[in-house]
Design a protein around this motif. Structure first.
Motif, short mmCIF file in Angstrom:
data_model
loop_
_atom_site.label_atom_id
_atom_site.label_comp_id
_atom_site.label_asym_id
_atom_site.label_seq_id
_atom_site.Cartn_x
_atom_site.Cartn_y
_atom_site.Cartn_z
N LYS A 128 1.27 3.85 -3.07
CA LYS A 128 0.93 5.24 -2.76
C LYS A 128 2.08 6.16 -3.17
O LYS A 128 1.86 7.22 -3.76
CB LYS A 128 0.64 5.38 -1.27
CG LYS A 128 0.22 6.76 -0.84
CD LYS A 128 -0.10 6.77 0.64
CE LYS A 128 -0.53 8.15 1.10
NZ LYS A 128 -0.84 8.16 2.54
N HIS A 129 3.30 5.76 -2.88
CA HIS A 129 4.47 6.56 -3.24
C HIS A 129 4.60 6.67 -4.77
O HIS A 129 4.82 7.77 -5.29
CB HIS A 129 5.74 5.95 -2.65
CG HIS A 129 6.98 6.69 -3.05
ND1 HIS A 129 7.32 7.91 -2.51
CD2 HIS A 129 7.95 6.38 -3.93
CE1 HIS A 129 8.45 8.32 -3.05
NE2 HIS A 129 8.85 7.41 -3.92
N ILE A 130 4.46 5.56 -5.46
CA ILE A 130 4.55 5.58 -6.93
C ILE A 130 3.48 6.51 -7.51
O ILE A 130 3.75 7.32 -8.39
CB ILE A 130 4.42 4.15 -7.50
CG1 ILE A 130 5.64 3.31 -7.11
CG2 ILE A 130 4.24 4.17 -9.01
CD1 ILE A 130 5.49 1.83 -7.38
N HIS A 131 2.28 6.40 -6.99
CA HIS A 131 1.17 7.25 -7.46
C HIS A 131 1.45 8.72 -7.17
O HIS A 131 1.16 9.60 -8.00
CB HIS A 131 -0.13 6.81 -6.80
CG HIS A 131 -1.32 7.58 -7.24
ND1 HIS A 131 -1.91 7.40 -8.47
CD2 HIS A 131 -2.03 8.54 -6.63
CE1 HIS A 131 -2.93 8.22 -8.59
NE2 HIS A 131 -3.03 8.92 -7.48
N SER A 132 2.03 9.02 -5.99
CA SER A 132 2.32 10.41 -5.61
C SER A 132 3.35 11.05 -6.54
O SER A 132 3.41 12.27 -6.64
CB SER A 132 2.81 10.49 -4.17
OG SER A 132 4.15 10.06 -4.05
N LYS A 133 4.13 10.24 -7.22
CA LYS A 133 5.12 10.75 -8.17
C LYS A 133 4.52 11.01 -9.55
O LYS A 133 5.20 11.42 -10.46
CB LYS A 133 6.30 9.78 -8.29
CG LYS A 133 7.07 9.58 -7.01
CD LYS A 133 7.68 10.89 -6.57
CE LYS A 133 8.47 10.73 -5.29
NZ LYS A 133 8.98 12.00 -4.80
N ARG A 142 0.84 -1.19 0.00
CA ARG A 142 0.00 0.00 0.00
C ARG A 142 0.89 1.25 0.00
O ARG A 142 0.66 2.18 -0.76
CB ARG A 142 -0.94 0.03 1.19
CG ARG A 142 -1.83 1.27 1.19
CD ARG A 142 -2.68 1.38 2.41
NE ARG A 142 -3.75 0.39 2.34
CZ ARG A 142 -4.65 0.22 3.28
NH1 ARG A 142 -4.62 0.96 4.37
NH2 ARG A 142 -5.59 -0.67 3.15
N ASN A 143 1.92 1.27 0.85
CA ASN A 143 2.83 2.42 0.89
C ASN A 143 3.64 2.54 -0.40
O ASN A 143 3.88 3.65 -0.88
CB ASN A 143 3.76 2.33 2.09
CG ASN A 143 3.07 2.66 3.39
OD1 ASN A 143 2.00 3.25 3.40
ND2 ASN A 143 3.67 2.29 4.49
N VAL A 144 4.06 1.42 -0.95
CA VAL A 144 4.83 1.45 -2.20
C VAL A 144 3.98 2.02 -3.32
O VAL A 144 4.41 2.93 -4.05
CB VAL A 144 5.33 0.03 -2.57
CG1 VAL A 144 5.95 0.02 -3.96
CG2 VAL A 144 6.32 -0.48 -1.53
#
Length: 54
Positions: free
Chosen positions: A16-21, A12-14
């Motif tokens: 989320k981070h990819i999406h935030s970029k 989920r964190n991985v």
């Protein structure tokens, strides 16, 4: 490796981070399932839903 949510990596964190970029494409994964048959397949689907709920 089994479905996401069953190991050490917090997908989920991985994701989320990819999406935030700014990435909006598809992320493919290679893994097994922790159960057999329909129950195993349903566990994979639920893991995907959990990992994508950010």
């Amino acid at each position: 490796r089994k479905e996401p949510t069953t190991g050490e990596i917090n997908y989920r964190n991985v994701f989320k981070h990819i999406h935030s970029k700014g990435y909006t494409g598809i992320v493919g994964m290679e893994h097994g399932s922790s159960g057999a048959g329909k129950q195993g397949e349903l566990a994979v689907i639920e893991a995907y839903k959990t990992s994508d709920a950010f």
